[in-house]
Enzyme design. Structure first.
Site, mmCIF file in Angstrom:
data_model
loop_
_atom_site.group_PDB
_atom_site.id
_atom_site.type_symbol
_atom_site.label_atom_id
_atom_site.label_comp_id
_atom_site.label_asym_id
_atom_site.label_seq_id
_atom_site.Cartn_x
_atom_site.Cartn_y
_atom_site.Cartn_z
ATOM 1 N N LEU A 54 -12.720 62.949 -11.301
ATOM 2 C CA LEU A 54 -12.180 63.428 -12.566
ATOM 3 C C LEU A 54 -11.805 62.229 -13.425
ATOM 4 O O LEU A 54 -11.186 61.274 -12.948
ATOM 5 C CB LEU A 54 -10.958 64.305 -12.316
ATOM 6 C CG LEU A 54 -10.370 65.029 -13.533
ATOM 7 C CD1 LEU A 54 -11.277 66.165 -13.966
ATOM 8 C CD2 LEU A 54 -8.989 65.572 -13.201
ATOM 9 N N ARG B 172 -11.493 56.864 -19.887
ATOM 10 C CA ARG B 172 -11.299 55.541 -19.289
ATOM 11 C C ARG B 172 -12.670 55.072 -18.815
ATOM 12 O O ARG B 172 -12.954 55.048 -17.625
ATOM 13 C CB ARG B 172 -10.295 55.602 -18.131
ATOM 14 C CG ARG B 172 -8.919 56.029 -18.561
ATOM 15 C CD ARG B 172 -7.856 55.627 -17.570
ATOM 16 N NE ARG B 172 -7.981 56.301 -16.295
ATOM 17 C CZ ARG B 172 -7.068 56.201 -15.322
ATOM 18 N NH1 ARG B 172 -6.004 55.434 -15.485
ATOM 19 N NH2 ARG B 172 -7.221 56.846 -14.177
ATOM 20 N N ARG C 257 -10.917 69.817 -11.540
ATOM 21 C CA ARG C 257 -11.242 69.007 -10.356
ATOM 22 C C ARG C 257 -11.732 69.877 -9.214
ATOM 23 O O ARG C 257 -12.566 69.449 -8.405
ATOM 24 C CB ARG C 257 -10.001 68.229 -9.924
ATOM 25 C CG ARG C 257 -10.207 67.379 -8.685
ATOM 26 C CD ARG C 257 -8.875 66.931 -8.106
ATOM 27 N NE ARG C 257 -8.130 66.074 -9.003
ATOM 28 C CZ ARG C 257 -8.244 64.746 -9.038
ATOM 29 N NH1 ARG C 257 -9.090 64.144 -8.222
ATOM 30 N NH2 ARG C 257 -7.516 64.041 -9.880
ATOM 31 N N ASP D 156 -10.533 58.254 -10.681
ATOM 32 C CA ASP D 156 -11.386 57.196 -11.204
ATOM 33 C C ASP D 156 -10.765 55.813 -11.069
ATOM 34 O O ASP D 156 -11.423 54.809 -11.364
ATOM 35 C CB ASP D 156 -11.735 57.469 -12.677
ATOM 36 C CG ASP D 156 -10.490 57.606 -13.545
ATOM 37 O OD1 ASP D 156 -9.379 57.457 -13.007
ATOM 38 O OD2 ASP D 156 -10.629 57.854 -14.757
ATOM 39 N N ASP D 157 -9.508 55.727 -10.645
ATOM 40 C CA ASP D 157 -8.869 54.424 -10.479
ATOM 41 C C ASP D 157 -8.504 54.132 -9.033
ATOM 42 O O ASP D 157 -7.759 53.201 -8.758
ATOM 43 C CB ASP D 157 -7.610 54.334 -11.349
ATOM 44 C CG ASP D 157 -6.601 55.435 -11.030
ATOM 45 O OD1 ASP D 157 -6.914 56.286 -10.182
ATOM 46 O OD2 ASP D 157 -5.522 55.447 -11.641
ATOM 47 N N GLU E 2 -1.845 69.595 -9.509
ATOM 48 C CA GLU E 2 -3.009 70.260 -8.938
ATOM 49 C C GLU E 2 -3.223 69.846 -7.489
ATOM 50 O O GLU E 2 -3.702 70.642 -6.669
ATOM 51 C CB GLU E 2 -4.252 69.972 -9.787
ATOM 52 C CG GLU E 2 -5.006 68.691 -9.472
ATOM 53 C CD GLU E 2 -4.261 67.435 -9.917
ATOM 54 O OE1 GLU E 2 -4.721 66.326 -9.612
ATOM 55 O OE2 GLU E 2 -3.212 67.567 -10.581
ATOM 56 N N ASP E 3 -2.850 68.618 -7.125
ATOM 57 C CA ASP E 3 -3.006 68.179 -5.745
ATOM 58 C C ASP E 3 -2.007 68.888 -4.831
ATOM 59 O O ASP E 3 -2.329 69.239 -3.688
ATOM 60 C CB ASP E 3 -2.852 66.662 -5.650
ATOM 61 C CG ASP E 3 -1.655 66.159 -6.455
ATOM 62 O OD1 ASP E 3 -0.917 66.995 -7.011
ATOM 63 O OD2 ASP E 3 -1.477 64.933 -6.540
#
Length: 915
Positions: A664, A668, A724, A741-742, A828-829
């Site tokens: 997700l 960036r 996601r 993404d990081d 959400e996690d």
């Protein structure tokens, strides 16, 4: 004359002199050239002889004396060196010639060996080819080729099946036309228009409206009656009106007049939804032919076991229950041990029978004459008067609700009854005194209300048929006791442990939410029960179409040695094959009735749905879960276990398997490109699905890295973290690696996490660990990210999970949770961890020793905001309220490789056994 002569003499003298001189010069030159060398040689020879042999200069010297001269010594040494080298080269030449001869012999031998090996290989190929041919012949003999069954559709003049001996003997085998419902039909259902019924004016408007709304959302419904497998006819609930309903004979004529009745009504289902405890069973004494009946009230002589269906009452017709107002499942014990409020109707005149009034004993002919209801009243009053436990029993009502004869009437309004049940651990449901009344709407209403508020039902009367009793194992959610054992009831209830009561309460909550809570659930449960009875697979679950964003892939991705280096961790052979989808489910048409109870009675989870997914009717009502069924279109449940690459150490049964990275991102691009590059060369990776969560598309000049695998960029409708976990159709593997993404993960960490997940496919397996804690001061739950020996969550910013949970998260999990995720743009996690723990009753699995992950060069993230943790505190408490209890479980279990960072000899790593 003399003058001339004298003159001639004088004049010739110079000429003579010249001739003499010339002759002299010639003689001297000859002498010098001839005699002088001879004289010099003689002289030199004489000098050497006079001087002796030791002083010779020009004469010959014996024994190499010439070389002793100083001016020729160097030349002599050169001559000797050259001679020696020539001798050495000659020796080497002879040696090389011998080696060449030996190599030529070896070449000839190798050529002969190659020819022999070629002959052996050819023979082996012939043997393998013959073996494969024999195997194919054997398989062809034992497994004949199958094709899809031919669809048999009756024409307009369908003569129908042979009539059964009597309507009471109707069973599926004798009254249901299986030819209309082949396995590949998809189970099409045709619903008659309620407005076209002759009895339409008698139907309850709320029931008609709710039924029509539920029909529109069901995927099995078809508008083509000629291909329908099943025909639904709504015959009730009837509204209270002054005009009497049609008589049985009139109703029978009206049913036979239906367009697709076909003389006997086979494959028809007459549906009667009850909204009141006092319902009219006007189908009694009506010949329904081969049409099945689905209603809440049945007499024994009317009910056809295995053919008719006992359905639950329709309490919430148009309004859905508020799940946030449902009381929590804990604490287990409530104020009252058990409660009962009801009043027995003494009148024995039955509105269900056309026979003249008769006494209770006459109606109970053949049954024990004892009236157990009187014994029940006495026993329950004695328990209440003993004050051993706080119980509430009332056998008289101020405002009793209408009910059927010999049945216990409901007391007061629904809201008042629910308040009493909310304070009750157990709620009694006393079956009607008339043993011929095998199912009643009043008992169904009591059962529904008890399950709704988390009260464990206690059914007194084992002869009573509970809703969908063929499929639901009610003993896991309710206590069913024969009436003669009423004296042992108190002992039985006190003997249950808290764990048993909590499990029953949780199962009852699941049954209520899944099958009875809404009209949509009730209708879909009805269809699912029929579909399961005739063994037709469920329709595939809906997948989220991945609308791709075009992108340029021209940038060659490099491999970071720090990320790709596995160090000393031996992860086994690396898969080098191209991407491939997970194997499809293999048991689509081999579902057996032996699994019916297990799948219908368990909350949807991997152990109950993975092996039977395409057929399971258990899905949260197949309407809510998929509006269809439990089937998966692209992957199915798979066959589970480990893969061939790890079977030497882990013993798996899946030949090969890959995973999909779902990443997700939101505006960036540089961080995203770096993360994608780090995936270059990652083993077992099938593809990368980038969920582009921004309304702004990627830059036109953005070059995406070429990692050798497909990168699918998915466009989303809105910015939501729930995206996601959407079940994207681009995901063709069972395993999903959800990653931010990081996030920075090494290849060996990802491979090891994937290896662990394959051994625990029903759980979240990942890297960042978190846990929840109870705040005693504020009496609430807290989210904690500190280092601890325990954990209860693994964040999905870097975690593996099964695609099955993407379906549950998007289609089954309560909508209120997804709404809160959108409101806070957070949690959400946590929601996914709640869901998986609620389903499996297992904690997640954390791999590797790192507690969390950092991205030093990344822009400001959401988690850096101070409000981030406050929102997560609120999320946890809200989720607990929705589920009714705290599903998260603590664990101190963490998985690390036994040989991680351990240097061992290669001959010692082949076989290890650790205890």
């Amino acid at each position: 004359m003399q003058r001339n002569g004298g003159g001639g003499g004088a004049g010739g003298q110079p000429w003579v002199l010249r001739r003499v001189r010339l002759t002299w010069l010639s003689f001297m030159l000859f002498f010098i050239l001839v005699f002088f060398p001879l004289i010099a040689h003689y002289y030199l020879t004489t000098i050497d002889e006079a001087g002796g042999p030791d002083k010779r200069i020009f004469g010959p010297r014996p024994g190499g004396e010439l070389c002793e001269a100083k001016h020729v010594q160097d030349l002599c040494r050169i001559r000797e060196s050259v001679s020696e080298e020539l001798l050495q080269l000659e020796a080497k030449r002879q040696e090389l010639n011998g080696e060449i001869a030996r190599l030529n012999l070896r070449i000839e031998a190798c050529k002969r060996s190659i020819d022999s090996a070629k002959q052996d290989l050819l023979q082996l190929k012939n043997v393998i080819s013959q073996t494969e041919h024999s195997y194919k012949e054997l398989m062809a003999q034992n497994q004949p080729k199958l094709s899809l069954p031919v669809r048999l559709l009756p024409d307009k003049e369908d003569p129908g099946l042979p009539p059964p001996k009597s309507s009471r003997s109707c069973r599926l085998r004798s009254c249901f036309d299986y030819a209309r419902c082949p396995l590949t039909s998809g189970f099409p259902v045709y619903v008659y228009d309620t407005s076209s019924y002759p009895w339409a004016d008698y139907l309850d408007p709320l029931v008609k409206q709710a039924f029509a709304a539920s029909v529109k959302t069901n995927i099995y419904i078809t508008d083509n009656p000629s291909v329908a497998c099943l025909y639904l006819v709504l015959v009730g609930e009837l509204q209270e009106s002054s005009a009497p309903p049609p008589s049985p004979s009139e109703l029978e004529k009206q049913l036979k007049a239906l367009p697709h009745w076909r003389s006997d009504g086979h494959n028809h289902v007459l549906v009667h939804f009850s909204r009141k405890s006092m319902t009219q069973n006007f189908l009694y004494n009506v010949s329904t032919g081969r049409a099945a009946v689905a209603q809440s009230t049945f007499l024994e002589q009317q009910y056809r076991e295995g053919f008719d269906l006992v359905v639950s009452p329709l309490v919430h017709a148009l309004s859905e229950p508020n799940f946030l107002e449902v009381p929590p499942q804990v604490p287990v014990k409530r104020k009252y041990l058990f409660t009962f409020q009801g009043e027995r109707v003494e009148s024995l005149r039955s509105s269900l029978q056309e026979a003249p009034p008769q006494s209770f004993e006459e109606e109970m002919e053949g049954d024990p004459p004892a009236d157990y209801d009187d014994r029940i009243v006495g026993t329950l009053k004695a328990v209440q008067d003993s004050h051993l436990d706080q119980v509430l029993v009332e056998f008289t009502c101020k405002n009793p609700q209408p009910c059927l004869p010999t049945e216990w009437a409901l007391c007061g309004e629904r809201e008042d009854r629910l308040e009493v049940l909310k304070a009750s651990t157990f709620g009694l449901v006393i079956a009607p005194g008339d043993g011929q009344l095998v199912a009643s709407a009043g008992c169904g209403m009591r059962l529904f209300e008890a399950l709704e508020v988390g009260t464990i039902p206690v059914v007194l009367g084992d002869h009573s048929r509970l809703p969908y009793h063929q499929f639901i194992r009610w003993s896991e959610a309710a206590i069913i006791v024969p009436k003669p054992r009423v004296t042992e009831l108190h002992f039985l209830l006190r003997s249950l442990s808290d764990n048993d009561m909590l499990a029953m309460r949780r199962q009852g909550r699941f049954l209520w939410e899944t099958y009875f809570s809404t009209t949509e659930n009730v209708l879909n449960t009805l269809l699912a029960s029929i579909r399961t009875s005739i063994q037709v697979p469920a329709a595939p679950i809906k997948e989220e179409p991945a609308h791709e964003i075009p992108h340029k892939a021209g940038k060659m991705a490099g491999t970071d040695a720090n990320l790709a280096d596995n160090g000393d961790l031996d992860l086994g052979p690396v898969e080098t094959e191209p991407p491939y989808a997970s194997p499809r489910f293999l048991r689509n048409f081999t579902y057996t009735a032996a699994e019916t109870y297990r799948t219908w009675n368990r909350a949807p989870g991997p152990f109950h749905l993975f092996p039977h997914t395409p057929l399971d009717p258990v899905l949260p009502s197949e309407a809510k879960f998929l509006g269809s069924g439990t089937g998966f279109r692209p992957i199915g449940g798979g066959t589970g276990g480990s893969g061939k690459e790890f079977q030497a150490a882990l013993g798996g049964n899946v030949p090969r398997e890959q995973f999909t990275v779902v990443m997700l991102t939101y505006e960036r691009e540089e961080v995203l490109m770096n993360s994608l590059e780090r995936l270059n060369g990652l083993p077992y990776l099938n593809k990368v699905v980038v969920v582009w969560n921004s309304p702004k598309p990627p830059s036109d000049d953005l070059l995406w890295p070429d990692i050798g695998l497909p990168i699918v960029v998915v466009r989303t409708e809105k910015n939501s973290l729930n995206n996601r976990f959407l079940p994207w159709d681009a995901v063709e593997t069972e395993a999903i690696l959800s990653i931010d993404d990081d996030a920075h993960l090494r290849h060996d960490e990802i491979m090891f996490g994937f290896r662990v997940w394959r051994e625990a496919r029903d759980r979240i397996v990942g890297f960042p660990g978190r846990y929840h804690a109870w705040d005693v001061n504020h009496q609430s739950w807290l989210y904690n990210s500190n280092y601890s020996c325990e954990l209860s969550m693994v964040l999905t910013g870097a975690a593996f999970f099964h695609k099955y949970y993407a379906y549950l998260y998007s289609y089954v999990m309560p909508q209120a949770i997804r709404d809160m995720v959108d409101d806070y743009i957070n949690c959400e996690d946590i929601a996914m961890n709640f869901l998986v723990s609620h389903i499996t009753r297992k904690p997640p699995i954390k791999v590797t020793s790192r507690w969390t992950f950092r991205c030093p060069g990344c822009p400001q993230a959401l988690s850096h905001d101070d409000s981030h943790f406050h929102e997560r505190h609120k999320c946890i408490n809200f989720f607990v309220k929705v589920y009714g209890y705290m599903p998260l479980l603590y664990t101190q279990f963490r998985v690390d490789s036994v040989l991680f960072k351990t240097r061992l000899p290669h001959d010692k790593t082949k076989c290890f056994k650790f205890i």
